[in-house]
Design a protein around this motif. Structure first.
Motif, PDB file in Angstrom:
ATOM      1  N   UNK A  55     -39.851  32.094  18.491  1.00 44.01           N
ATOM      2  CA  UNK A  55     -39.551  32.701  17.195  1.00 44.01           C
ATOM      3  C   UNK A  55     -40.461  32.177  16.088  1.00 44.01           C
ATOM      4  N   UNK A  56     -40.746  33.052  15.126  1.00 43.11           N
ATOM      5  CA  UNK A  56     -41.284  32.624  13.831  1.00 43.11           C
ATOM      6  C   UNK A  56     -40.208  32.986  12.810  1.00 43.11           C
ATOM      7  N   UNK A  57     -39.670  31.950  12.188  1.00 39.26           N
ATOM      8  CA  UNK A  57     -38.485  32.087  11.333  1.00 39.26           C
ATOM      9  C   UNK A  57     -38.915  31.964   9.876  1.00 39.26           C
ATOM     10  N   UNK A  58     -38.341  32.816   9.014  1.00 43.47           N
ATOM     11  CA  UNK A  58     -38.685  32.747   7.588  1.00 43.47           C
ATOM     12  C   UNK A  58     -37.441  32.906   6.741  1.00 43.47           C
ATOM     13  N   UNK A  59     -37.061  31.812   6.081  1.00 39.82           N
ATOM     14  CA  UNK A  59     -36.028  31.846   5.047  1.00 39.82           C
ATOM     15  C   UNK A  59     -36.768  31.840   3.715  1.00 39.82           C
ATOM     16  N   UNK A  60     -36.543  32.868   2.896  1.00 43.48           N
ATOM     17  CA  UNK A  60     -37.333  33.029   1.666  1.00 43.48           C
ATOM     18  C   UNK A  60     -36.824  32.181   0.493  1.00 43.48           C
ATOM     19  N   UNK A  61     -35.798  31.363   0.718  1.00 42.93           N
ATOM     20  CA  UNK A  61     -35.215  30.574  -0.382  1.00 42.93           C
ATOM     21  C   UNK A  61     -36.143  29.452  -0.824  1.00 42.93           C
ATOM     22  N   UNK A  62     -36.019  29.094  -2.091  1.00 43.11           N
ATOM     23  CA  UNK A  62     -36.712  27.932  -2.650  1.00 43.11           C
ATOM     24  C   UNK A  62     -35.952  26.673  -2.226  1.00 43.11           C
ATOM     25  N   UNK A  63     -36.684  25.571  -2.031  1.00 42.92           N
ATOM     26  CA  UNK A  63     -35.982  24.336  -1.640  1.00 42.92           C
ATOM     27  C   UNK A  63     -35.115  23.784  -2.761  1.00 42.92           C
ATOM     28  N   UNK A  64     -35.255  24.334  -3.977  1.00 46.63           N
ATOM     29  CA  UNK A  64     -34.408  23.886  -5.087  1.00 46.63           C
ATOM     30  C   UNK A  64     -32.957  24.295  -4.956  1.00 46.63           C
TER      31      UNK A  64
ATOM     32  N   UNK B 251     -32.425  23.677   1.389  1.00 45.27           N
ATOM     33  CA  UNK B 251     -32.128  22.397   2.038  1.00 45.27           C
ATOM     34  C   UNK B 251     -31.714  22.613   3.494  1.00 45.27           C
ATOM     35  N   UNK B 252     -30.718  23.490   3.681  1.00 43.02           N
ATOM     36  CA  UNK B 252     -30.092  23.621   5.002  1.00 43.02           C
ATOM     37  C   UNK B 252     -30.880  24.510   5.951  1.00 43.02           C
ATOM     38  N   UNK B 253     -31.561  25.542   5.399  1.00 46.61           N
ATOM     39  CA  UNK B 253     -32.191  26.530   6.286  1.00 46.61           C
ATOM     40  C   UNK B 253     -33.690  26.699   6.066  1.00 46.61           C
ATOM     41  N   UNK B 254     -34.318  25.732   5.356  1.00 48.67           N
ATOM     42  CA  UNK B 254     -35.772  25.596   5.396  1.00 48.67           C
ATOM     43  C   UNK B 254     -36.107  24.197   5.910  1.00 48.67           C
ATOM     44  N   UNK B 255     -35.434  23.177   5.378  1.00 52.73           N
ATOM     45  CA  UNK B 255     -35.802  21.807   5.747  1.00 52.73           C
ATOM     46  C   UNK B 255     -34.996  21.299   6.952  1.00 52.73           C
ATOM     47  N   UNK B 256     -33.698  21.069   6.783  1.00 53.14           N
ATOM     48  CA  UNK B 256     -32.991  20.307   7.819  1.00 53.14           C
ATOM     49  C   UNK B 256     -32.642  21.097   9.080  1.00 53.14           C
ATOM     50  N   UNK B 257     -31.925  22.207   8.956  1.00 57.91           N
ATOM     51  CA  UNK B 257     -31.516  22.949  10.147  1.00 57.91           C
ATOM     52  C   UNK B 257     -32.688  23.380  11.020  1.00 57.91           C
ATOM     53  N   UNK B 258     -33.681  24.103  10.460  1.00 56.04           N
ATOM     54  CA  UNK B 258     -34.797  24.585  11.276  1.00 56.04           C
ATOM     55  C   UNK B 258     -35.637  23.468  11.891  1.00 56.04           C
TER      56      UNK B 258
ATOM     57  N   UNK C  87     -23.290  16.721   7.862  1.00 56.14           N
ATOM     58  CA  UNK C  87     -24.132  17.773   7.273  1.00 56.14           C
ATOM     59  C   UNK C  87     -25.193  18.248   8.271  1.00 56.14           C
ATOM     60  N   UNK C  88     -25.909  17.292   8.881  1.00 57.35           N
ATOM     61  CA  UNK C  88     -26.969  17.677   9.825  1.00 57.35           C
ATOM     62  C   UNK C  88     -26.395  18.376  11.050  1.00 57.35           C
ATOM     63  N   UNK C  89     -25.214  17.944  11.493  1.00 60.35           N
ATOM     64  CA  UNK C  89     -24.571  18.572  12.657  1.00 60.35           C
ATOM     65  C   UNK C  89     -24.322  20.051  12.410  1.00 60.35           C
ATOM     66  N   UNK C  90     -23.719  20.357  11.259  1.00 58.16           N
ATOM     67  CA  UNK C  90     -23.366  21.756  11.000  1.00 58.16           C
ATOM     68  C   UNK C  90     -24.592  22.596  10.627  1.00 58.16           C
ATOM     69  N   UNK C  91     -25.554  21.994   9.921  1.00 51.25           N
ATOM     70  CA  UNK C  91     -26.785  22.728   9.589  1.00 51.25           C
ATOM     71  C   UNK C  91     -27.527  23.110  10.870  1.00 51.25           C
TER      72      UNK C  91
END
Length: 651
Positions: A298-307, A312-319, A279-283
């Motif tokens: 870069x300043x990156x902003x994914x507007x999704x909620x962590x719920x 999960x993938x593009x606010x917490x782990x991948x970035x 999971x972490x590899x692909x994220x």
């Protein structure tokens, strides 16, 4: 599966190649596809080396269809990969999050500070008895402690189960029970649309049910009054006193990382189960390649909620693995003004924006004046996620938000796939408005017909995946047979995602949305069965049928047809409809509130009693009603159609 309304997509011939300068500086080069095709497993091994492994793997993949294990024998820690290594390698002073609360309070958190808070939280979880393999439910607003809680669980090898803060107490309870969570992490509440909303009260309500929850850890966010019980502990009282040092243990690549519940075609949500290494590899790879992340600038902003999985993938782990600087915003896009998102882009000089088509269409409806009031010149890349984006919205996004200067990455993936599967690569792909283009390197997809045979260009069918991928779900929590039945039984040896797709004349992929009875509302997948169950649980309703109808703003809107119980007067019309909509919001959450409810005398059923939702969808979308010859009573549709014309029930 009908694809009439999508026919014109095949003729989209506008293409937008990346600029020469973007190509020159892009993270992904055009030879990346050939590299992955030449040796898929070697390609994924190379991507796994982005991570810090305490012990190297001995085998890349073990594929016992439909169950996969990746990087077998490898050991790593998700939290270490997101935090410790950046600090150890001298990046501790880089900003991890610019947090903006809806009321306007702000916080700047560096990687060093984030590591310190995660270590303190981890030590607090240890004090509360949490250990490897335990499940922790997280029910939070979009505040830094939500990400901190996830990373603290991962640091201990415990699995988090994040429940979107908009879900009801009943939905929360069913998820706590299914995962058998022993701890709930929540907040007194959060801010939304200019006022505080409550979360702790929903947890209290949920925990009246039978659970094995020993403690509730509560962040003080709004200061609103909360009921306090013997299980409750204030976050600041236990976390703040802890040491900010914690040496993480390194866990097996297949150690459980999280469970995330998604709607099923039965009323019971599915616990999508993900492990760590693959999971972490692909994220991390997809975040680096698809968003062309330049971590230093870069300043990156994914507007999704962590719920949701996107959080999960593009606010917490991948970035965080990639050392990104991010914006995190708590509130709604129209509070206090409809220009809030654009003001924040200007304030933080956001360069990469990843958001949902629903929000893009909402911005279009509000008008160009709002984005035009802010300086959006810092943007260099735009992304779209959650549902197919229509060409008109894609072009508006490009022209008004991106000033005709930003490549757009339109991404397709799911909770189940864990990470992006189909997307343009911004320095490589000439994009078409509304198409996700083609699978990423190392990913293999097909569009097949009813027999599971691949269709040619210019034809539509079912989107399937025919090779395992690192971030794939490892199953449905505690339900291996349901996993096989749900994803692997429709076509032999193929993963069927439930989405339809078309290949245009050039072989570009166009997503057509769901082909089953799961609706996609603002990028959130909601089961028709869950909404029907909620409606029928109201004392006035005898029977209900729910369909997803095309909606300009939300992708699909929920339209419900209900038969009332005997003795309930339909004349109470508007009052009853409001009661029913509010009832669904209470049972499931506001996101599932029907756009429209029609009180009908009968539902269209076959002679065997099966409700023909296809015909209801025709009515809901104001189309001529299709073939109704198999109905037990062909007059039913005429009555429903006439009723809909005479009495629309909407907000």
């Amino acid at each position: 599966m009908s694809s009439e309304s999508f026919e014109n997509l095949s003729y989209e011939d506008r293409t937008f190649p990346p600029s020469d300068s973007f190509v020159k500086n892009a993270n992904a080069k055009s030879d990346i596809y050939q590299e992955a095709d030449a040796d898929r497993l070697a390609f994924w091994e190379k991507q796994a080396n982005r991570l810090h492994w305490d012990t190297k793997w001995s085998q890349v993949v073990d594929w016992q269809l439909p169950f996969a294990k990746w990087f077998i024998g490898g050991k790593l820690n998700a939290s270490y990969n997101c935090l410790d290594r950046h600090v150890l390698e001298g990046r501790g002073d880089r900003v991890a999050f610019h947090f903006e609360g809806e009321p306007g309070d702000t916080q700047t958190i560096t990687y060093k500070q984030l590591l310190s808070e995660v270590c303190k939280t981890t030590n607090a979880l240890i004090e509360l008895g949490i250990k490897q393999g335990d499940r922790v439910a997280i029910y939070m607003p979009m505040i830094p402690q939500a990400a901190i809680a996830m990373l603290a669980c991962a640091r201990l090898g415990a699995m988090h189960s994040v429940v979107f803060g908009g879900f009801s107490a009943d939905s929360l309870l069913s998820r706590i029970q299914d995962a058998d969570a022993s701890l709930v992490i929540t907040a007194d509440g959060g801010y939304r649309k200019g006022s505080a909303f409550a979360l702790k009260t929903a947890v209290d309500e949920a925990l009246k049910g039978e659970t094995n929850v020993k403690n509730v850890l509560v962040v003080k966010r709004t200061g609103q009054e909360v009921r306090w019980g013997e299980k409750d502990i204030w976050w600041h009282e236990i976390v703040d006193k802890q040491s900010d040092q914690h040496s993480p243990e390194f866990f097996d690549s297949e150690n459980g990382l999280f469970i995330l519940y998604t709607s099923g075609t039965t009323a019971k949500p599915k616990g999508i189960f993900h492990t760590t290494g693959g999971y972490l590899t692909q994220a991390a790879f997809t975040h680096h390649a698809v968003f062309d992340l330049k971590a230093e600038s870069d300043v990156y902003w994914c507007t999704a909620d962590i719920g949701w999985i996107t959080g999960h993938s593009y606010v917490v782990y991948g970035p965080l693995i990639n050392g990104a600087t991010q914006v995190m915003y708590e509130g709604t896009p129209d509070t206090p003004t409809k220009g809030r998102i654009f003001e924040l882009i200007e304030k933080y000089k956001v360069s990469v924006l990843y958001t949902a088509p629903t929000l893009i269409r909402t911005w279009m409806k509000w008008g160009d004046e709002y984005p035009n009031k802010s300086d959006l010149s810092s943007l260099r890349l735009l992304g779209s996620v959650g549902e197919p984006i229509n060409p008109e919205a894609w072009m508006w996004y490009r022209e008004v938000i991106g000033n005709n200067n930003c490549p757009i990455v339109d991404t397709w993936w799911q909770t189940e796939t864990g990470a992006i599967m189909i997307s343009p690569l911004p320095g490589v792909t000439a994009t078409k408005p509304g198409s996700a283009m083609k699978p990423l390197p190392g990913i293999s997809t097909q569009v097949v017909d009813d027999e599971g045979k691949a269709v040619g260009n210019g034809r539509g069918g079912y989107l399937v995946l025919n090779q395992p991928w690192p971030s794939m779900m490892r199953g449905i929590w505690k339900e291996p047979e349901r996993y096989k039945e749900t994803y692997w039984s429709r076509f032999n040896n193929l993963y069927f995602a439930g989405d339809g797709a078309k290949l245009d004349k050039d072989g570009a992929i166009w997503l057509l949305g769901r082909v089953d009875d799961v609706m996609n509302v603002s990028g959130h997948r909601i089961s028709t069965t869950e909404v029907e169950s909620a409606l029928v649980s109201h004392e006035a309703v005898a029977e209900a049928a729910v369909v997803g109808a095309n909606d300009e703003m939300t992708g699909q809107g929920i339209v419900a047809f209900v038969i009332l119980r005997g003795g309930i007067a339909a004349a109470s019309g508007e009052v009853l409809v409001k009661q029913l909509r509010d009832h669904v919001a209470k049972e499931i959450g506001p996101i599932a509130k029907p756009r429209q409810i029609m009180v009908v005398a009968e539902l269209p059923k076959t002679r065997s009693g099966k409700i023909m939702r296809r015909l209801l969808r025709d009515v809901a979308e104001n189309r001529a009603v299709g073939d109704s010859t198999t109905l037990a009573d062909p007059n039913v549709m005429k009555l429903i159609s006439e009723g809909l014309k005479s009495g629309k029930s909407e907000d």
